[in-house]
Design a protein around this motif. Structure first.
Motif, PDB file in Angstrom:
ATOM      1  N   UNK A  16       0.796  -1.244   0.000  1.00  0.00           N
ATOM      2  CA  UNK A  16       0.000   0.000   0.000  1.00  0.00           C
ATOM      3  C   UNK A  16       0.825   1.288   0.000  1.00  0.00           C
ATOM      4  N   UNK A  17       2.082   1.248   0.444  1.00  0.00           N
ATOM      5  CA  UNK A  17       2.890   2.488   0.381  1.00  0.00           C
ATOM      6  C   UNK A  17       3.641   2.588  -0.948  1.00  0.00           C
ATOM      7  N   UNK A  18       3.341   1.667  -1.881  1.00  0.00           N
ATOM      8  CA  UNK A  18       3.975   1.719  -3.208  1.00  0.00           C
ATOM      9  C   UNK A  18       5.255   0.894  -3.268  1.00  0.00           C
ATOM     10  N   UNK A  19       5.741   0.415  -2.121  1.00  0.00           N
ATOM     11  CA  UNK A  19       6.977  -0.380  -2.151  1.00  0.00           C
ATOM     12  C   UNK A  19       6.644  -1.856  -2.349  1.00  0.00           C
ATOM     13  N   UNK A  20       7.649  -2.583  -2.823  1.00  0.00           N
ATOM     14  CA  UNK A  20       7.387  -3.982  -3.212  1.00  0.00           C
ATOM     15  C   UNK A  20       7.769  -4.956  -2.108  1.00  0.00           C
ATOM     16  N   UNK A  21       7.195  -6.124  -2.209  1.00  0.00           N
ATOM     17  CA  UNK A  21       7.590  -7.218  -1.319  1.00  0.00           C
ATOM     18  C   UNK A  21       7.379  -8.531  -2.052  1.00  0.00           C
ATOM     19  N   UNK A  22       7.710  -9.624  -1.367  1.00  0.00           N
ATOM     20  CA  UNK A  22       7.527 -10.945  -1.968  1.00  0.00           C
ATOM     21  C   UNK A  22       6.325 -11.612  -1.297  1.00  0.00           C
ATOM     22  N   UNK A  23       5.534 -12.279  -2.108  1.00  0.00           N
ATOM     23  CA  UNK A  23       4.324 -12.962  -1.631  1.00  0.00           C
ATOM     24  C   UNK A  23       4.467 -14.461  -1.908  1.00  0.00           C
ATOM     25  N   UNK A  24       4.179 -15.262  -0.884  1.00  0.00           N
ATOM     26  CA  UNK A  24       4.180 -16.726  -1.047  1.00  0.00           C
ATOM     27  C   UNK A  24       2.729 -17.168  -1.099  1.00  0.00           C
TER      28      UNK A  24
END
Ligand SMILES: C[S@@+](CC[C@H](N)C(=O)[O-])C[C@H]1O[C@@H](n2cnc3c(N)ncnc32)[C@H](O)[C@@H]1O
Length: 234
Positions: A16-24
């Motif tokens: 939601x803040x525009x930054x990325x992450x990894x999703x499993x």
């Protein structure tokens, strides 16, 4: 992008803040909060972790801070710790433990330097990932990094760290990492007055920490979460 290491598919998503992450997807679990990866990392680990050890009149010995990260993952916590340490004049000895390192393609797609508006530090972020595992590396004159490819359950440090960033996946998917025996290892790994911070605020986690001797404080959580925990080895 899909990658496999611990036999789980990894997909990069935007929070939601525009930054990325990894999703499993198989675990329905994220590497960071879906409400904001960068926001969460700054809130939990920098504001409530690193800043615990900072005040403007630190003597030169107190400027040396030794950090253990349980779950090096994307390297985001290491990266922002290095950036903050420059601002605060701290010298960091950083040890990141990780069993399943991510791939360079993922590092580039996560692209934290651009999201933090510091494109000129892209090489440094890359370097955090490119350095060999198992050896200490001087990343900058105030930041030494050792990455250890190791199962958390095999951590055996004694009286070695001021600060632990406890950033394992949640107890819902990895209950074996949120137990008394793991927090005992963390307690032993810390120096006296050392601090462990984590995004979790679960009652069972707090009690496990207290049972091994930690004094535990509830702190306000990052966006999307009411509370988080800070455990102190008194
Ligand atoms: C919540 S993510 C970590 C996020 C990381 N701090 C970051 O900023 O990207 C948890 C990490 O722990 C790693 N991990 C999971 N189980 C592990 C284990 N038993 N031993 C070591 N690493 C493990 C995962 O591969 C993942 O990178």
């Amino acid at each position: 992008m899909y990658c496999k290491s611990n036999n789980l598919k990894r997909e990069i998503i935007t929070t939601s803040d525009g930054s990325k992450t990894i999703f499993l997807s198989e675990w329905n679990e994220h590497y960071h909060s879906k409400h904001g990866a960068i926001q969460e990392a700054y809130h939990v680990f920098i504001q409530h972790g690193l800043y615990h050890f900072y005040h403007p009149k630190l003597d030169s010995e107190s400027k040396h801070i030794s950090i253990l990260e349980v779950g090096f993952g994307t390297g985001l916590n290491a990266f922002i710790t290095m950036l903050e340490a420059v601002k605060l004049g701290l010298n960091i000895n950083y040890v990141g433990v990780e069993a399943f390192p991510i791939e360079m393609d993922e590092v580039l797609e996560l692209n934290y330097p651009t999201q933090l508006s510091i494109e000129d530090k892209a090489d440094v972020f890359r370097n955090l990932h490119e350095t060999a595992w198992g050896l200490p590396h001087i990343i900058s004159n105030n930041f030494k990094l050792t990455k250890r490819q190791l199962d958390f359950l095999k951590i055996k440090d004694i009286n070695n760290y001021n600060l632990i960033y406890f950033d394992a996946f949640g107890a819902r998917v990895q209950p074996e990492l949120w137990t008394k025996s793991v927090f005992k290892k963390m307690y032993i790994a810390l120096k006296i007055n050392g601090v462990l911070v984590t995004y979790s605020a679960k009652g069972s986690v707090r009690r496990a920490m207290q049972e091994v001797g930690f004094k535990v404080e509830k702190c306000p959580g990052p966006p999307g979460k009411r509370e988080m925990l800070k455990a102190i080895k008194c």
